[in-house]
Scaffold this motif. Structure first.
Motif, PDB file in Angstrom:
ATOM      1  N   VAL A  58       0.882  -1.172   0.000  1.00  0.00           N
ATOM      2  CA  VAL A  58       0.000   0.000   0.000  1.00  0.00           C
ATOM      3  C   VAL A  58       0.910   1.209   0.000  1.00  0.00           C
ATOM      4  O   VAL A  58       1.788   1.334   0.870  1.00  0.00           O
ATOM      5  CB  VAL A  58      -0.916   0.021   1.240  1.00  0.00           C
ATOM      6  CG1 VAL A  58      -1.731   1.308   1.283  1.00  0.00           C
ATOM      7  CG2 VAL A  58      -1.825  -1.199   1.243  1.00  0.00           C
ATOM      8  N   ILE A  59       0.737   2.084  -0.974  1.00  0.00           N
ATOM      9  CA  ILE A  59       1.659   3.207  -1.080  1.00  0.00           C
ATOM     10  C   ILE A  59       0.914   4.521  -0.929  1.00  0.00           C
ATOM     11  O   ILE A  59      -0.266   4.636  -1.262  1.00  0.00           O
ATOM     12  CB  ILE A  59       2.448   3.197  -2.407  1.00  0.00           C
ATOM     13  CG1 ILE A  59       1.509   3.318  -3.612  1.00  0.00           C
ATOM     14  CG2 ILE A  59       3.314   1.973  -2.498  1.00  0.00           C
ATOM     15  CD1 ILE A  59       2.257   3.521  -4.913  1.00  0.00           C
ATOM     16  N   CYS A  60       1.655   5.495  -0.424  1.00  0.00           N
ATOM     17  CA  CYS A  60       1.135   6.852  -0.324  1.00  0.00           C
ATOM     18  C   CYS A  60       2.214   7.785  -0.853  1.00  0.00           C
ATOM     19  O   CYS A  60       3.293   7.899  -0.251  1.00  0.00           O
ATOM     20  CB  CYS A  60       0.795   7.170   1.129  1.00  0.00           C
ATOM     21  SG  CYS A  60       0.121   8.822   1.330  1.00  0.00           S
ATOM     22  N   GLY A  61       1.948   8.391  -1.989  1.00  0.00           N
ATOM     23  CA  GLY A  61       2.925   9.277  -2.598  1.00  0.00           C
ATOM     24  C   GLY A  61       2.948  10.626  -1.903  1.00  0.00           C
ATOM     25  O   GLY A  61       1.944  11.086  -1.362  1.00  0.00           O
ATOM     26  N   SER A  62       4.131  11.235  -1.896  1.00  0.00           N
ATOM     27  CA  SER A  62       4.258  12.565  -1.308  1.00  0.00           C
ATOM     28  C   SER A  62       5.402  13.293  -2.005  1.00  0.00           C
ATOM     29  O   SER A  62       6.080  12.745  -2.875  1.00  0.00           O
ATOM     30  CB  SER A  62       4.516  12.456   0.201  1.00  0.00           C
ATOM     31  OG  SER A  62       5.737  11.793   0.431  1.00  0.00           O
ATOM     32  N   GLU A  94       5.103  -0.210 -10.242  1.00  0.00           N
ATOM     33  CA  GLU A  94       4.700  -1.613 -10.053  1.00  0.00           C
ATOM     34  C   GLU A  94       3.310  -1.728  -9.424  1.00  0.00           C
ATOM     35  O   GLU A  94       2.544  -2.617  -9.782  1.00  0.00           O
ATOM     36  CB  GLU A  94       5.737  -2.347  -9.198  1.00  0.00           C
ATOM     37  CG  GLU A  94       7.162  -2.315  -9.735  1.00  0.00           C
ATOM     38  CD  GLU A  94       7.297  -2.813 -11.167  1.00  0.00           C
ATOM     39  OE1 GLU A  94       6.410  -3.523 -11.666  1.00  0.00           O
ATOM     40  OE2 GLU A  94       8.311  -2.466 -11.809  1.00  0.00           O
ATOM     41  N   VAL A  95       3.007  -0.858  -8.477  1.00  0.00           N
ATOM     42  CA  VAL A  95       1.668  -0.921  -7.871  1.00  0.00           C
ATOM     43  C   VAL A  95       0.611  -0.551  -8.911  1.00  0.00           C
ATOM     44  O   VAL A  95      -0.505  -1.083  -8.896  1.00  0.00           O
ATOM     45  CB  VAL A  95       1.595  -0.036  -6.609  1.00  0.00           C
ATOM     46  CG1 VAL A  95       0.153   0.100  -6.116  1.00  0.00           C
ATOM     47  CG2 VAL A  95       2.463  -0.631  -5.504  1.00  0.00           C
ATOM     48  N   ASP A  96       0.956   0.316  -9.832  1.00  0.00           N
ATOM     49  CA  ASP A  96       0.048   0.575 -10.958  1.00  0.00           C
ATOM     50  C   ASP A  96      -0.296  -0.729 -11.673  1.00  0.00           C
ATOM     51  O   ASP A  96      -1.456  -0.983 -12.022  1.00  0.00           O
ATOM     52  CB  ASP A  96       0.702   1.545 -11.961  1.00  0.00           C
ATOM     53  CG  ASP A  96       0.355   3.004 -11.676  1.00  0.00           C
ATOM     54  OD1 ASP A  96      -0.421   3.265 -10.735  1.00  0.00           O
ATOM     55  OD2 ASP A  96       0.874   3.869 -12.399  1.00  0.00           O
ATOM     56  N   HIS A  97       0.720  -1.567 -11.912  1.00  0.00           N
ATOM     57  CA  HIS A  97       0.459  -2.854 -12.574  1.00  0.00           C
ATOM     58  C   HIS A  97      -0.569  -3.666 -11.792  1.00  0.00           C
ATOM     59  O   HIS A  97      -1.460  -4.286 -12.373  1.00  0.00           O
ATOM     60  CB  HIS A  97       1.754  -3.673 -12.671  1.00  0.00           C
ATOM     61  CG  HIS A  97       2.629  -3.320 -13.839  1.00  0.00           C
ATOM     62  ND1 HIS A  97       2.186  -3.368 -15.146  1.00  0.00           N
ATOM     63  CD2 HIS A  97       3.928  -2.946 -13.898  1.00  0.00           C
ATOM     64  CE1 HIS A  97       3.176  -3.019 -15.962  1.00  0.00           C
ATOM     65  NE2 HIS A  97       4.248  -2.751 -15.227  1.00  0.00           N
ATOM     66  N   LEU A  98      -0.422  -3.679 -10.468  1.00  0.00           N
ATOM     67  CA  LEU A  98      -1.351  -4.468  -9.641  1.00  0.00           C
ATOM     68  C   LEU A  98      -2.778  -3.937  -9.759  1.00  0.00           C
ATOM     69  O   LEU A  98      -3.743  -4.664  -9.527  1.00  0.00           O
ATOM     70  CB  LEU A  98      -0.906  -4.451  -8.172  1.00  0.00           C
ATOM     71  CG  LEU A  98       0.493  -5.010  -7.878  1.00  0.00           C
ATOM     72  CD1 LEU A  98       0.763  -4.962  -6.376  1.00  0.00           C
ATOM     73  CD2 LEU A  98       0.642  -6.430  -8.400  1.00  0.00           C
ATOM     74  N   ASP A  99      -2.892  -2.662 -10.111  1.00  0.00           N
ATOM     75  CA  ASP A  99      -4.211  -2.054 -10.287  1.00  0.00           C
ATOM     76  C   ASP A  99      -4.656  -2.072 -11.750  1.00  0.00           C
ATOM     77  O   ASP A  99      -5.630  -1.396 -12.124  1.00  0.00           O
ATOM     78  CB  ASP A  99      -4.189  -0.609  -9.765  1.00  0.00           C
ATOM     79  CG  ASP A  99      -4.005  -0.555  -8.259  1.00  0.00           C
ATOM     80  OD1 ASP A  99      -4.403  -1.526  -7.580  1.00  0.00           O
ATOM     81  OD2 ASP A  99      -3.440   0.440  -7.755  1.00  0.00           O
ATOM     82  N   GLY A 100      -3.935  -2.807 -12.579  1.00  0.00           N
ATOM     83  CA  GLY A 100      -4.331  -2.934 -13.980  1.00  0.00           C
ATOM     84  C   GLY A 100      -3.934  -1.757 -14.840  1.00  0.00           C
ATOM     85  O   GLY A 100      -4.500  -1.536 -15.908  1.00  0.00           O
ATOM     86  N   LYS A 101      -2.930  -1.022 -14.385  1.00  0.00           N
ATOM     87  CA  LYS A 101      -2.516   0.173 -15.115  1.00  0.00           C
ATOM     88  C   LYS A 101      -1.098  -0.017 -15.676  1.00  0.00           C
ATOM     89  O   LYS A 101      -0.235  -0.594 -14.998  1.00  0.00           O
ATOM     90  CB  LYS A 101      -2.536   1.363 -14.150  1.00  0.00           C
ATOM     91  CG  LYS A 101      -2.679   2.702 -14.795  1.00  0.00           C
ATOM     92  CD  LYS A 101      -3.057   3.743 -13.734  1.00  0.00           C
ATOM     93  CE  LYS A 101      -3.312   5.096 -14.378  1.00  0.00           C
ATOM     94  NZ  LYS A 101      -3.714   6.103 -13.414  1.00  0.00           N
TER      95      LYS A 101
END
Ligand code: NI
Length: 227
Positions: free
Chosen positions: A124-128, A181-188
């Motif tokens: 789970v990521i939170c960008g800043s 990579e988390v984008d990939h997990l979300d289908g992006k």
């Protein structure tokens, strides 16, 4: 994704440029991040298998991955396979979605020596921080490099390969990579951030390359490992 380096090929030329593959496979160093995200001693991988990497515009890349409920031997085997696949490609990051497993697992190694594998289960990521534009490439979009805007920092919570929770404050390339990579997990896929015109051009190019009569060689920009 592709490591940003000087002289990155502009998108307009990337689709026609021949880029020789690097041979720097290094699959013997199975470093693991522990709870403090320090790396344990290298160990020898168990039997591993290279997995096929889905190529854009494959619709399976659009599937949203589901959380891992139990970190069992099947999961650790998948992690080992993903690591070998990533190192062999070569790349610096790989999401399970890219090997057609719809589970929320990511492997990353941005080290020069390719000996610092980091495993993120259910990240789970939170960008800043500020937005930065970085040249990215992707193992599922071979031969293409394009600028993408992302957060310069990211806070990550995840499980390690032993199922132990950890958290990490990242910046720089690792922060960019984990967002990719988390984008990939979300289908992006990173090309989703590009214009429709560029996406169409990339799609046509990769469909053409996938045909049996295509003579092109899978491309990876020299010194720019793909994510
Ligand atoms: Ni990618």
């Amino acid at each position: 994704m592709i490591l940003p380096t000087p002289g990155t090929i502009p998108l307009e030329f990337a689709v026609i440029e021949f880029i020789p593959r690097r041979n720097h496979c290094n699959v013997d160093n199975g470093w693991c991040a522990n709870q403090a995200n320090q790396f344990t001693k290298p160990r020898i991988f168990r039997t591993m298998a290279l997995r096929d990497i889905l190529v854009y515009p494959d619709s399976r890349l659009r599937k949203r991955a589901t959380p891992v409920e139990t970190v069992d031997s099947a999961v650790t085997q998948l992690i080992d396979d993903m690591a070998q696949t990533m190192y062999g490609a070569p790349g610096i990051g790989l999401a399970a979605t890219q090997v057609n497993v719809s589970k929320r697992i990511v492997v990353i190694d941005i080290s020069e020596a390719h000996d610092q594998l980091q495993v993120f289960i259910n990240p789970v990521i939170c960008g800043s921080g500020e937005r930065v534009e970085t040249e990215e490439g992707c193992l599922s979009v071979p031969g293409i490099v394009a600028p993408v805007s992302r957060f310069s920092q990211a806070h990550v919570t995840a499980l390690d390969r032993h199922g132990v929770p950890f958290e990490l404050q990242t910046e720089g390339l690792l922060a960019i990579c984990i967002q990719h990579e988390v984008d990939h997990l979300d289908g992006k896929v990173f090309v989703d951030y590009l214009s429709q015109l560029k996406r169409d051009r990339i799609r046509k190019h990769l469909v053409r390359e996938s045909r049996p009569e295509a003579t092109g060689v899978a491309r990876s920009k020299e010194n720019t490992p793909a994510l």
